[in-house]
Design a protein around this motif. Structure first.
Motif, short mmCIF file in Angstrom:
data_model
loop_
_atom_site.label_atom_id
_atom_site.label_comp_id
_atom_site.label_asym_id
_atom_site.label_seq_id
_atom_site.Cartn_x
_atom_site.Cartn_y
_atom_site.Cartn_z
N ILE A 4 0.38 -1.12 0.31
CA ILE A 4 0.23 -0.08 0.05
C ILE A 4 0.52 1.21 -0.22
O ILE A 4 1.86 0.83 0.30
CB ILE A 4 -0.79 -0.13 1.13
N ARG A 5 0.56 2.24 -1.53
CA ARG A 5 1.86 3.03 -0.97
C ARG A 5 0.85 4.11 -1.45
O ARG A 5 -0.17 4.59 -1.77
CB ARG A 5 2.30 3.05 -2.29
N ASN A 6 1.24 5.02 0.01
CA ASN A 6 0.25 6.89 -0.66
C ASN A 6 -1.34 6.65 -0.46
O ASN A 6 -1.27 7.24 -1.58
CB ASN A 6 1.54 7.42 -1.51
N LEU A 7 -1.81 5.66 0.33
CA LEU A 7 -3.63 5.51 0.16
C LEU A 7 -4.14 7.31 0.68
O LEU A 7 -3.42 7.78 1.89
CB LEU A 7 -3.67 4.33 0.81
N ARG A 19 -4.15 9.23 5.36
CA ARG A 19 -3.65 10.98 4.67
C ARG A 19 -2.72 10.09 4.18
O ARG A 19 -1.45 10.90 4.64
CB ARG A 19 -3.96 12.00 6.17
N GLY A 20 -2.61 8.89 3.71
CA GLY A 20 -0.82 9.15 3.02
C GLY A 20 -0.77 7.58 4.15
O GLY A 20 0.26 7.23 4.66
N VAL A 21 -1.59 6.17 3.42
CA VAL A 21 -1.22 5.16 4.66
C VAL A 21 -0.15 4.59 3.60
O VAL A 21 -0.15 4.20 2.05
CB VAL A 21 -2.06 4.51 4.80
N ALA A 50 -10.34 -2.80 -3.58
CA ALA A 50 -11.18 -2.25 -4.71
C ALA A 50 -12.64 -1.98 -4.77
O ALA A 50 -13.15 -2.13 -5.58
CB ALA A 50 -10.46 -2.42 -5.93
N LEU A 51 -13.62 -2.32 -3.35
CA LEU A 51 -14.48 -1.85 -3.14
C LEU A 51 -14.85 -0.76 -3.12
O LEU A 51 -15.74 -0.51 -3.13
CB LEU A 51 -14.88 -2.30 -2.16
N MET A 52 -14.59 0.31 -2.90
CA MET A 52 -13.83 1.87 -3.20
C MET A 52 -12.78 2.10 -3.65
O MET A 52 -11.55 1.66 -3.63
CB MET A 52 -14.70 2.61 -1.83
N PRO A 53 -12.53 3.15 -4.36
CA PRO A 53 -11.72 3.29 -5.47
C PRO A 53 -11.09 4.99 -4.47
O PRO A 53 -11.96 5.96 -3.38
CB PRO A 53 -12.24 4.57 -6.24
N PRO A 54 -9.64 4.64 -3.65
CA PRO A 54 -8.77 5.80 -3.64
C PRO A 54 -8.90 7.17 -3.71
O PRO A 54 -9.27 7.75 -5.36
CB PRO A 54 -7.43 5.11 -2.79
N ASP A 55 -8.53 7.79 -3.45
CA ASP A 55 -8.11 9.65 -4.14
C ASP A 55 -7.01 9.61 -4.60
O ASP A 55 -6.93 9.95 -5.65
CB ASP A 55 -8.42 10.96 -3.17
N SER A 56 -6.35 9.17 -4.16
CA SER A 56 -4.97 8.66 -5.31
C SER A 56 -3.73 7.99 -3.85
O SER A 56 -4.07 7.01 -2.44
CB SER A 56 -4.14 10.08 -4.69
N GLY A 57 -2.69 7.51 -4.62
CA GLY A 57 -2.09 6.36 -4.08
C GLY A 57 -2.80 4.76 -4.83
O GLY A 57 -3.07 4.80 -5.31
N VAL A 265 -5.09 17.91 1.62
CA VAL A 265 -4.98 16.85 1.32
C VAL A 265 -4.67 16.38 -0.31
O VAL A 265 -5.10 17.39 -0.45
CB VAL A 265 -6.42 15.63 1.59
N PRO A 266 -4.00 15.81 -1.24
CA PRO A 266 -3.39 15.99 -2.24
C PRO A 266 -4.75 15.38 -2.90
O PRO A 266 -5.18 15.20 -2.61
CB PRO A 266 -2.70 14.19 -2.17
N LYS A 267 -4.50 16.89 -3.89
CA LYS A 267 -5.16 16.85 -4.99
C LYS A 267 -6.28 15.53 -5.75
O LYS A 267 -5.36 14.79 -5.82
CB LYS A 267 -4.93 17.69 -6.06
N ARG A 268 -7.33 15.57 -5.91
CA ARG A 268 -8.11 13.82 -6.56
C ARG A 268 -7.36 14.28 -7.62
O ARG A 268 -7.00 14.96 -8.55
CB ARG A 268 -9.25 15.02 -6.76
N VAL A 269 -6.67 12.50 -8.03
CA VAL A 269 -6.41 12.40 -8.62
C VAL A 269 -7.13 12.12 -9.82
O VAL A 269 -7.93 11.50 -9.25
CB VAL A 269 -4.81 11.77 -8.75
#
Ligand SMILES: Nc1ncnc2c1ncn2[C@@H]1O[C@H](COP(=O)(O)OP(=O)(O)OP(=O)(O)O)[C@@H](O)[C@H]1O
Ligand SMILES: [Mg+2]
Lengths: 278, 256
Positions: A4-7, A19-21, A50-57, A265-269
């Motif tokens: 899990i990277r920067n989730l 906030r960045g796991v 993948a039952l929900m999409p992350p904002d980024s990571g 929070v990092p901008k939504r990618v």
């Protein structure tokens, strides 16, 4: 292996949850995630499948990034997983048998005799033999949990995610489940992620314990390292004290962190939810 | 005033977003359509649920629709159109318009709202997540059988409603308006057009699609516990009723 990277995940701008796991779970390992109620443990398990999409990571399952995979590949990867939901989430229009058999019907060509043998075997593992014909409404909370567990392991998955497997069970059944989790992990080499508040069970199951706090992993160590830690936040949690660095407000408003204003929070990618129904 | 415009603007935007969501779902359902044959057990289960279990209400609706339209037509044409045209007028009104539309509106409540409530409950109790976690596509498993069952059951139900409506109209004519059976049916063969029947059935087909598609879409998007499920039920009914009426108008301008 799960990496899990920067989730990052929030529910609206006011409600950051992760906030960045960063977390790596090696194959065959047994990792317990602890953290306060509402800190995002269940959300993290849903992001891992993948039952929900992350904002980024990124969520890499054996090197494949779930976030960018094509839909059919997401379903292929998901077959490696078994998930026990916090609410058990049994299909209430189906019997216990059908709940456990569904994955086998859908994904295998096994005969009905073979399937009923597997169902009986999994039910025996969770100490509920002979309950095949009951409907979820006829089960107690703890029984639902155990049927949910039987369903999660019906397909003999490589990875099993348990969301509070022992909550709502009596101490004896809780130990049955702990032993089952350990046995699956040790004998069948099932990679295990357990979310729990139950420290007895955490110490018993875990190769590693990680603590999620205010949207990040603040502790990562063996059960012994947890017992001997001097980290005040972790100490307060495992000792269950109301006084300490963790304030009550942490429960009320998801993860209020004054720093959130200075470090937004990092901008939504660009992410498409390919898997969720719209 | 500005408030009202802003409100209207929001409503229109919402409607457009909802319509976009509906088309997306429709696309995903159609992509899985070959699977209907493999998943025929699911299809038949829904066909019974949607079709067979709706028969009593459809008969009720049909009978009263026919009875009322015979009575009202009699009132409207009495004195300047010969009464032997009563049967014909009722027949055409029922087959082209009343049968499909009234059946669809009733089923938007009976079928559409129940789909929204069922899928909505599955959503808020994490059963849809559980399904997905078993690597089972929830659109394929839940939406596809409901959509196709409604699509194919609806014309059958409308046909049933048409028959009972004409029977109802005939009974009213015979018993209350003293129009003999032979007179009632006398003009129908002369003006019978197969196209009227086909147009009515095409409407039924489209309405069936609307009802199930809206029910699935709203159900999947439910959030907020039992209260949210209640909201979804209402929204599903309102949205399908509006879309049925719009589609009825559009189809009428195309057909006639
Ligand atoms: N679908 C959702 N929509 C909006 N907010 C959500 C949603 N799911 C979770 N949340 C919020 O995300 C936060 C984390 O929720 P989560 O269920 O992960 O907590 P948890 O750590 O599992 O807590 P617990 O130990 O009580 O189960 C909560 O504040 C919750 O309100
Ligand atoms: Mg939780």
């Amino acid at each position: 292996m799960i990496e899990i990277r920067n989730l990052v995940k929030s529910f609206g701008p006011q409600k950051p949850v992760l906030r960045g796991v960063n977390l790596v779970i090696r194959t065959g390992e047994s990792v317990v995630i602890i953290g306060r109620s509402g800190c995002g443990k269940s959300v993290m398990l849903k992001l891992i499948t993948a039952l929900m999409p992350p904002d980024s990571g990124q969520v890499l399952i054996d090197g494949e990034d779930l976030v960018t995979l094509q839909e059919q590949d997401v379903y292929r990867v998901r077959q490696k997983f078994g998930v026990l939901f916090q609410s058990a989430a049994l299909f209430d229009s189906m019997t216990v048998y059908e709940n456990i058999a569904l994955g086998l019907w859908e994904h295998t060509t096994k005969s009905e005799e073979e399937i009923s043998r597997i169902v009986a075997e999994k039910l025996a593992l969770v100490d509920l033999p002979g309950t095949e014909n009951l409907k979820p409404a006829e089960l107690s909370g703890g029984m639902k949990k155990r049927v949910g567990l039987a369903r999660a392991i019906a397909m003999s998955p490589e990875y099993v995610l348990y969301d509070e497997p022992t909550t709502g069970l009596d101490p004896i059944n809780a130990d049955v489940i702990n032993n089952l989790i350990i046995r699956l992990n040790e004998r069948l080499k099932v990679t295990t992620i357990v979310v729990t508040h139950d420290m007895t069970s955490a110490y018993k199951i875990a190769d590693r314990i990680v603590m999620l706090h205010r949207g990040v992993i603040i502790f990562d160590g063996t059960p012994d390292q947890v017992r001997n830690t001097t980290d005040e936040v972790v100490r307060q949690f495992i000792e269950g004290r109301a006084e300490g660095p963790i304030k009550q407000t942490a429960v009320v408003a998801a993860n209020p962190d004054p720093g959130i204003i200075r470090h937004p929070v990092p901008k939504r990618v660009k992410l498409r939810s390919k898997v969720m129904p719209e | 005033m500005l408030d009202a415009i802003a409100h209207l603007g929001r409503a229109v935007l919402n409607f457009i977003r909802e319509a976009g969501g509906l088309f997306l779902l429709l696309g995903r359902i159609l992509r899985f359509s070959p699977r209907v044959f493999k998943d025929r057990d699911l299809f038949f289960e829904q066909a019974i649920n949607i079709g067979y279990n709706s028969i009593p209400i459809v008969i009720m609706v049909g009978a009263f629709t026919g009875a009322v339209s015979a009575w009202q037509t009699n009132y409207q044409i009495e004195g300047y159109v010969p009464l032997r045209y009563l049967g014909l007028a009722t027949f055409k009104a029922v087959v082209i318009e009343l049968g499909p539309v009234l059946t669809a509106l009733i089923l938007a409540g009976r079928v559409g709202a129940s789909i929204a409530a069922e899928l909505g409950t599955m959503r808020v109790t994490e059963q849809i997540d559980a399904l997905e976690s078993l690597a089972i596509n929830s659109v394929r498993y839940l939406a596809v059988p409901r959509f196709f069952a409604a699509l194919f059951m609806m014309p059958a139900l409308v046909t049933l409603a048409d028959f009972t409506a004409i029977a109802g109209a005939w009974l009213v004519a015979l018993l209350l308006l003293d129009i003999p059976t032979a007179t009632f049916f006398s003009e129908i063969p002369k003006f019978f057009r197969v196209f009227d029947i086909i147009a009515g059935l095409i409407k039924a087909f489209v309405f069936g699609g609307i009802i199930s598609l809206v029910g699935c879409h709203i159900g999947f998007r439910t959030e907020g516990g039992a209260e949210g499920v209640g909201r979804s039920t209402i929204r599903s009914f309102v949205l399908s009723a509006v879309l049925i009426l719009i589609a009825d108008y559009l189809l009428a301008t195309i057909f006639f």
